[in-house]
Design a protein around this motif. Structure first.
Motif, PDB file in Angstrom:
ATOM      1  N   LEU A  31       0.828  -1.209   0.000  1.00  0.00           N
ATOM      2  CA  LEU A  31       0.000   0.000   0.000  1.00  0.00           C
ATOM      3  C   LEU A  31       0.863   1.259   0.000  1.00  0.00           C
ATOM      4  CD1 LEU A  31      -2.775  -1.045   2.527  1.00  0.00           C
ATOM      5  CD2 LEU A  31      -3.055  -0.673   0.077  1.00  0.00           C
ATOM      6  N   LYS A  32       1.944   1.239   0.753  1.00  0.00           N
ATOM      7  CA  LYS A  32       2.848   2.392   0.772  1.00  0.00           C
ATOM      8  C   LYS A  32       3.510   2.593  -0.587  1.00  0.00           C
ATOM      9  CE  LYS A  32       4.005   2.655   5.629  1.00  0.00           C
ATOM     10  NZ  LYS A  32       5.075   2.661   6.632  1.00  0.00           N
ATOM     11  N   PHE A  33       3.896   1.499  -1.236  1.00  0.00           N
ATOM     12  CA  PHE A  33       4.478   1.599  -2.563  1.00  0.00           C
ATOM     13  C   PHE A  33       3.471   2.164  -3.559  1.00  0.00           C
ATOM     14  CE2 PHE A  33       5.402  -0.208  -6.758  1.00  0.00           C
ATOM     15  CZ  PHE A  33       6.651   0.356  -6.968  1.00  0.00           C
ATOM     16  N   GLY A  34       2.217   1.718  -3.477  1.00  0.00           N
ATOM     17  CA  GLY A  34       1.169   2.248  -4.351  1.00  0.00           C
ATOM     18  C   GLY A  34       0.929   3.729  -4.111  1.00  0.00           C
ATOM     19  N   SER A  35       0.981   4.136  -2.864  1.00  0.00           N
ATOM     20  CA  SER A  35       0.807   5.549  -2.532  1.00  0.00           C
ATOM     21  C   SER A  35       1.951   6.388  -3.076  1.00  0.00           C
ATOM     22  CB  SER A  35       0.713   5.729  -1.021  1.00  0.00           C
ATOM     23  OG  SER A  35      -0.415   5.080  -0.515  1.00  0.00           O
ATOM     24  N   LEU A  36       3.144   5.887  -2.929  1.00  0.00           N
ATOM     25  CA  LEU A  36       4.311   6.597  -3.456  1.00  0.00           C
ATOM     26  C   LEU A  36       4.236   6.715  -4.978  1.00  0.00           C
ATOM     27  CD1 LEU A  36       7.067   7.905  -2.933  1.00  0.00           C
ATOM     28  CD2 LEU A  36       8.069   5.628  -3.174  1.00  0.00           C
TER      29      LEU A  36
END
Length: 60
Positions: free
Chosen positions: A5-10
């Motif tokens: 999820l953090k990678f997708g947000s970034l």
């Protein structure tokens, strides 16, 4: 899952910030910039609420 999820947000943030810079430099046209920013916005709003403001104790 939280890392994904953090990678997708970034990635969403990058798709929101980078295209206007490229448009300013003349590397992309207006339509491509709008599409990229739209995809980035949707990606950010879909992924970010699931991990922002969550304490680390909740994720364990």
């Amino acid at each position: 899952m939280k890392t994904l999820l953090k990678f997708g947000s970034l990635l969403g943030l990058m798709l929101t910030i980078y295209p206007p810079v490229m448009f300013y430099m003349g590397d992309v046209d207006l339509d491509r910039m709008k599409w990229s920013m739209g995809i980035g916005m949707v990606l950010w709003f879909v992924t970010a609420p699931f991990w922002i403001n969550k304490s680390s104790a909740q994720g364990k």
